[in-house]
Design an enzyme around this catalytic site. Sequence first.
Site, mmCIF file in Angstrom:
data_model
loop_
_atom_site.group_PDB
_atom_site.id
_atom_site.type_symbol
_atom_site.label_atom_id
_atom_site.label_comp_id
_atom_site.label_asym_id
_atom_site.label_seq_id
_atom_site.Cartn_x
_atom_site.Cartn_y
_atom_site.Cartn_z
ATOM 1 N N HIS A 1 5.677 4.676 3.173
ATOM 2 C CA HIS A 1 4.488 5.019 2.383
ATOM 3 C C HIS A 1 3.876 3.753 1.802
ATOM 4 O O HIS A 1 4.457 2.672 1.869
ATOM 5 C CB HIS A 1 4.829 6.040 1.300
ATOM 6 C CG HIS A 1 5.726 5.542 0.199
ATOM 7 N ND1 HIS A 1 6.988 5.031 0.421
ATOM 8 C CD2 HIS A 1 5.544 5.482 -1.145
ATOM 9 C CE1 HIS A 1 7.539 4.696 -0.738
ATOM 10 N NE2 HIS A 1 6.677 4.945 -1.688
ATOM 11 N N HIS B 1 3.334 2.516 -1.203
ATOM 12 C CA HIS B 1 3.616 1.886 -2.490
ATOM 13 C C HIS B 1 4.115 0.472 -2.202
ATOM 14 O O HIS B 1 4.873 0.249 -1.250
ATOM 15 C CB HIS B 1 4.634 2.704 -3.294
ATOM 16 C CG HIS B 1 4.011 3.901 -3.968
ATOM 17 N ND1 HIS B 1 4.721 5.016 -4.333
ATOM 18 C CD2 HIS B 1 2.714 4.129 -4.320
ATOM 19 C CE1 HIS B 1 3.888 5.899 -4.895
ATOM 20 N NE2 HIS B 1 2.674 5.381 -4.893
ATOM 21 N N ASP C 1 6.188 -1.730 -3.090
ATOM 22 C CA ASP C 1 7.569 -2.176 -2.886
ATOM 23 C C ASP C 1 8.118 -1.764 -1.519
ATOM 24 O O ASP C 1 9.261 -2.073 -1.190
ATOM 25 C CB ASP C 1 8.489 -1.666 -4.011
ATOM 26 C CG ASP C 1 8.417 -0.161 -4.222
ATOM 27 O OD1 ASP C 1 7.340 0.422 -4.021
ATOM 28 O OD2 ASP C 1 9.449 0.436 -4.590
ATOM 29 N N HIS C 2 7.295 -1.114 -0.713
ATOM 30 C CA HIS C 2 7.745 -0.698 0.623
ATOM 31 C C HIS C 2 7.019 -1.404 1.757
ATOM 32 O O HIS C 2 7.395 -1.260 2.910
ATOM 33 C CB HIS C 2 7.628 0.828 0.774
ATOM 34 C CG HIS C 2 8.562 1.551 -0.138
ATOM 35 N ND1 HIS C 2 9.766 2.074 0.274
ATOM 36 C CD2 HIS C 2 8.496 1.772 -1.478
ATOM 37 C CE1 HIS C 2 10.390 2.604 -0.760
ATOM 38 N NE2 HIS C 2 9.642 2.436 -1.841
ATOM 39 N N HIS D 1 6.550 12.978 -2.659
ATOM 40 C CA HIS D 1 6.285 11.819 -3.508
ATOM 41 C C HIS D 1 4.843 11.879 -3.987
ATOM 42 O O HIS D 1 4.111 12.800 -3.642
ATOM 43 C CB HIS D 1 6.581 10.557 -2.682
ATOM 44 C CG HIS D 1 6.794 9.330 -3.507
ATOM 45 N ND1 HIS D 1 7.511 9.303 -4.676
ATOM 46 C CD2 HIS D 1 6.382 8.046 -3.312
ATOM 47 C CE1 HIS D 1 7.517 8.070 -5.162
ATOM 48 N NE2 HIS D 1 6.835 7.289 -4.353
ATOM 49 N N ASP E 1 11.189 7.184 -0.875
ATOM 50 C CA ASP E 1 10.864 7.765 -2.182
ATOM 51 C C ASP E 1 10.566 9.271 -2.135
ATOM 52 O O ASP E 1 9.701 9.723 -1.392
ATOM 53 C CB ASP E 1 9.647 7.049 -2.774
ATOM 54 C CG ASP E 1 9.929 5.581 -3.024
ATOM 55 O OD1 ASP E 1 10.959 5.079 -2.531
ATOM 56 O OD2 ASP E 1 9.123 4.939 -3.706
ATOM 57 N N HIS F 1 17.431 2.044 -3.878
ATOM 58 C CA HIS F 1 16.138 2.107 -4.564
ATOM 59 C C HIS F 1 16.357 2.231 -6.074
ATOM 60 O O HIS F 1 15.718 3.034 -6.766
ATOM 61 C CB HIS F 1 15.302 3.287 -4.030
ATOM 62 C CG HIS F 1 13.831 3.166 -4.326
ATOM 63 N ND1 HIS F 1 13.228 3.835 -5.354
ATOM 64 C CD2 HIS F 1 12.839 2.474 -3.720
ATOM 65 C CE1 HIS F 1 11.927 3.566 -5.368
ATOM 66 N NE2 HIS F 1 11.670 2.736 -4.373
HETATM 67 ZN ZN LIG Z 1 6.933 5.121 -3.940
#
Ligand SMILES: [Zn+2]
Length: 302
Positions: A62, A64, A66-67, A141, A211, A269
């Site tokens: 996804h 976000h 941090d991914h 999420h 997530d 995570h």
């Molecule tokens: Zn996320």
Amino acid sequence: MSFSVTVLGTSSALPTSDRFPSAQVVNLSERIFLFDCGEGTQMQLRKFKVRFSRINHIFISHLHADHYLGLFGLLSSFALMGRKHALHIYCVKELKSLIDFQFKYFFDSIGYEIVYHFLPNCSSLIYEDNSVKVSTFILNHRIQCNGFIVEEKPKEKKIRKEFVAEYKPTIKEIVNIKKGDDYVREEGLCISNNEITIEPERPRKYVYCSDTSYIESIIDVIRNADLLYHEATFAAKEQVIATATQHSTTLDAANIASKSNAKTLLIGHFSSRYKKLEPLLDEARSIFPQTILAKEGLRIDL
Ligand SMILES: [Zn+2]
């Protein structure tokens, strides 16, 4: 076929001095699949000796930061290293415009083709070859977030060598025996299939649940994983913030592992608020004893 998972990053949102954002490598006999690509992933790939040239498939769960923030650096390094062969990226369609925007200023041409496979908002098969398939499913999420399943295809039965030496079956007979037929000759000789074959090993299955809040609708899809990675961003006492941010607690992850009959649960995570992770492990193990903590550099052979 070798089948291993190496953890490159275990932190949620904010990296810490010793924890990187999400990324995991699946190695299938030196074919490398990369799942998520948080900031610093290319340094982790170097540190843990993953060969860049073997990475041909990248799956982004996804959008976000941090991914996927590490993706721009990795793609840029591929170009600087003279990569020529195509790279397949599995992601939501919005990521393509972010990558196009970056490269508009970096390079006239990156020198290799990026083949995009846009992820649907539902369960679907997204990759298949002779020995393995990858499918996606939907997590719960704040934005569309895709989970992934890497699964071996069922293998054929093996025929016992002694049988082949004695009876010298034809190619057609061998094919049929591998499919489950008995061995029958014109004069009436019949040998049952289970006497002349060896059952293949059970196909192995790895599931990547990035997530998500606790969601039972995934249980049927991910059932019987040899290794289930499930995020556990928070301890049980942080249930309120877990719910608000649509993340899971240790107990959520353990319940999903238990209900889906996973063999081993890998949790990761972790929120940067936790300096020590053992209390998180203890919580998850109270429900699902076969739980292990993700750690940078941890390699698990399935
Ligand atoms: Zn996320």
